[in-house]
Design an enzyme around this catalytic site. Structure first.
Site, PDB file in Angstrom:
ATOM      1  N   LYS A   1     -14.412  -0.750  14.617  1.00 58.05           N
ATOM      2  CA  LYS A   1     -13.090  -1.352  14.807  1.00 58.05           C
ATOM      3  C   LYS A   1     -12.689  -1.324  16.277  1.00 58.05           C
ATOM      4  O   LYS A   1     -12.045  -2.259  16.774  1.00 58.05           O
ATOM      5  CB  LYS A   1     -12.059  -0.595  13.963  1.00 58.05           C
ATOM      6  CG  LYS A   1     -10.694  -1.251  13.901  1.00 58.05           C
ATOM      7  CD  LYS A   1      -9.802  -0.549  12.879  1.00 58.05           C
ATOM      8  CE  LYS A   1      -8.477  -1.279  12.719  1.00 58.05           C
ATOM      9  NZ  LYS A   1      -7.608  -0.638  11.694  1.00 58.05           N
TER      10      LYS A   1
ATOM     11  N   PRO B   1      -2.458 -12.221   9.657  1.00 60.98           N
ATOM     12  CA  PRO B   1      -2.820 -12.098  11.076  1.00 60.98           C
ATOM     13  C   PRO B   1      -3.228 -10.673  11.402  1.00 60.98           C
ATOM     14  O   PRO B   1      -2.684  -9.706  10.843  1.00 60.98           O
ATOM     15  CB  PRO B   1      -1.526 -12.492  11.805  1.00 60.98           C
ATOM     16  CG  PRO B   1      -0.434 -12.312  10.799  1.00 60.98           C
ATOM     17  CD  PRO B   1      -1.047 -12.611   9.471  1.00 60.98           C
TER      18      PRO B   1
ATOM     19  N   ASN C   1       0.850  -1.189   0.000  1.00 63.15           N
ATOM     20  CA  ASN C   1       0.000   0.000   0.000  1.00 63.15           C
ATOM     21  C   ASN C   1       0.882   1.234   0.000  1.00 63.15           C
ATOM     22  O   ASN C   1       2.108   1.130  -0.035  1.00 63.15           O
ATOM     23  CB  ASN C   1      -0.952  -0.021   1.202  1.00 63.15           C
ATOM     24  CG  ASN C   1      -0.205  -0.120   2.522  1.00 63.15           C
ATOM     25  OD1 ASN C   1       0.609   0.733   2.846  1.00 63.15           O
ATOM     26  ND2 ASN C   1      -0.468  -1.190   3.279  1.00 63.15           N
TER      27      ASN C   1
END
Length: 419
Positions: free
Chosen positions: A353, A320, A224
């Site tokens: 979140k 993960p 990214n």
């Protein structure tokens, strides 16, 4: 308490005139200032004007016998609590990095055993030149504090990074640095003086920064646009606040902040392992933009086009979740802070979140800008800190300012919680 003292070295840039306002602001804060002018600086600022504001003699001539008899350049270099070079031109930065002492200013810098702050100011192309960046990296490694220049229009008509920060910003940084302990004496290994305890003294702060690279084959990877700038700025701010800082960094080309222990990783799994190895920590600030997916099986050789016109199939699996893992970890940090880069419904996604990851805070920002204009890779950030108590929104700020404010908030939160 004795009055704090600054030795201000003014080098010869067009921004030298701002040194007059800087002296005024420092004196207003109760900081005594003694000034040194380079020969070039005297083309922009007179010793008389600086002398009136400092209420002291202004130094410049290495071979002035009166100066040498009364004070001596060695003594002058060690009487202050902090040595400040503002503006610091490309020329004086190069001399500092190389250890050149060919006038009073550079001799003082080589002879001092006190902390040094350099505040660069120069043309944007000079700032970005490889030689200047190499000199800055060397100075940081040598322990010199570097205050990043501002972006804006230059006196030469060009636009970009290289402007001297406003005197108010420099004065605030000087006031903060004066509270730092002096470097250890190279002969005794003991501190030169005992400074006041800093807000994160005795705390361990764990920070992740940058992207991860997930290999597709030996040539290609999934990544990214994260530059790592915000995470590195937070690590630097935490170290300045007295913390022991562990920075787990993805693949970025940034210098390690002073006083920070850095662990370099490439993939999400490597970052997860490094984070767990760094525990326990009082606070963990997960700034890294970790890739959500990786290829199930990275190819051992470069994947070639087969002529069919169809793309090679890529089987993806989830990486993960480092933040969620820490949220439920047996060594969960006292304060767990996650970052959320969003392109829409920023606050809504951050609230979700917060609960899902078992974090204490989520620092959310909008990264929906076009490539080159986005927060990712830029020098400023506008964040929203989401907690169980609500949302605190900050205006668009330079990333180092965001970092300082966040670390102040972290220190306050930790002080309110039991060890």
């Amino acid at each position: 308490m004795t009055q704090p003292r600054v030795l201000l070295i003014v080098s010869g840039g067009i921004a030298a005139y701002k040194s007059l306002e800087l002296v005024r602001l420092l004196r207003k804060r109760g900081i005594a200032v003694r000034a040194v002018l380079t020969a070039a600086a005297e083309k922009f600022v007179t010793p008389l004007s600086l002398g009136v504001l400092t209420e002291d003699h202004v130094y410049g001539d290495m071979f002035d016998l009166k100066e040498e008899r009364e004070i001596g350049h060695i003594q002058l270099s060690r009487q202050a609590d902090l040595v400040v070079v503002a503006p610091a031109t490309a020329d004086i930065l190069a001399k500092m990095a190389a250890g050149i002492a060919d006038d009073l200013a550079t001799t003082l810098l080589l002879a001092t055993d006190k902390p040094v702050l350099a505040v660069p100011a120069m043309n944007v192309r000079m700032w970005h030149h490889a030689a200047t960046q190499r000199n800055l990296a060397q100075l940081r490694e040598d322990g010199v504090h570097i205050m990043e220049p501002d972006s804006g229009e230059m006196a030469c008509g060009e636009y970009g990074r290289g402007r001297l920060p406003e005197p108010e910003q420099i004065a605030a940084e000087i006031a903060r640095l004066i509270a730092l302990p002096s470097p250890t004496d190279p002969l005794t290994g003991q501190p030169d003086f005992e400074g006041p305890e800093l807000p994160l003294t005795g705390r361990h702060v764990l920070i992740t920064a940058g992207p991860t690279h997930e290999p597709i084959d030996p040539v290609r990877y999934i990544a990214n646009r994260s530059s790592g700038k915000q995470g590195f700025a937070i690590a630097a701010a935490a170290a300045r606040a007295g913390a022991r800082v562990t920075l787990v960094a993805g693949p970025v080309n940034l210098p390690t902040p002073q006083g920070v222990e850095r662990m370099n990783v490439e993939t999400a799994r490597e970052m997860m392992a490094a984070v767990e190895a760094a525990l326990p920590a009082d606070a963990a600030i997960m700034v890294a933009a970790v890739a959500d997916w990786r290829t199930a099986d990275a190819a051992g050789q470069k994947i070639k086009k087969d002529g069919s016109g169809k793309p090679a199939p890529l089987s993806l699996v989830e990486n993960p979740d480092i933040l969620a893992t820490l949220g439920k970890h047996r060594q969960r940090p006292t304060l767990l802070v996650g970052f959320a880069a969003e392109t829409e419904k920023v606050a809504d996604h951050a609230r979700a979140k917060l609960a899902k990851k078992s974090a204490d805070w989520i620092v959310a920002n909008d990264v929906s800008g076009a490539p080159g204009a986005s927060v990712m890779g830029g020098d400023a950030n506008s964040v929203h800190i989401v907690t169980a108590d609500g949302i605190e929104s900050w205006e668009n700020l330079p990333k180092d300012v965001v970092a300082t404010r966040l670390i102040e908030k972290v220190a306050h939160a930790l002080s309110a919680r039991p060890d």
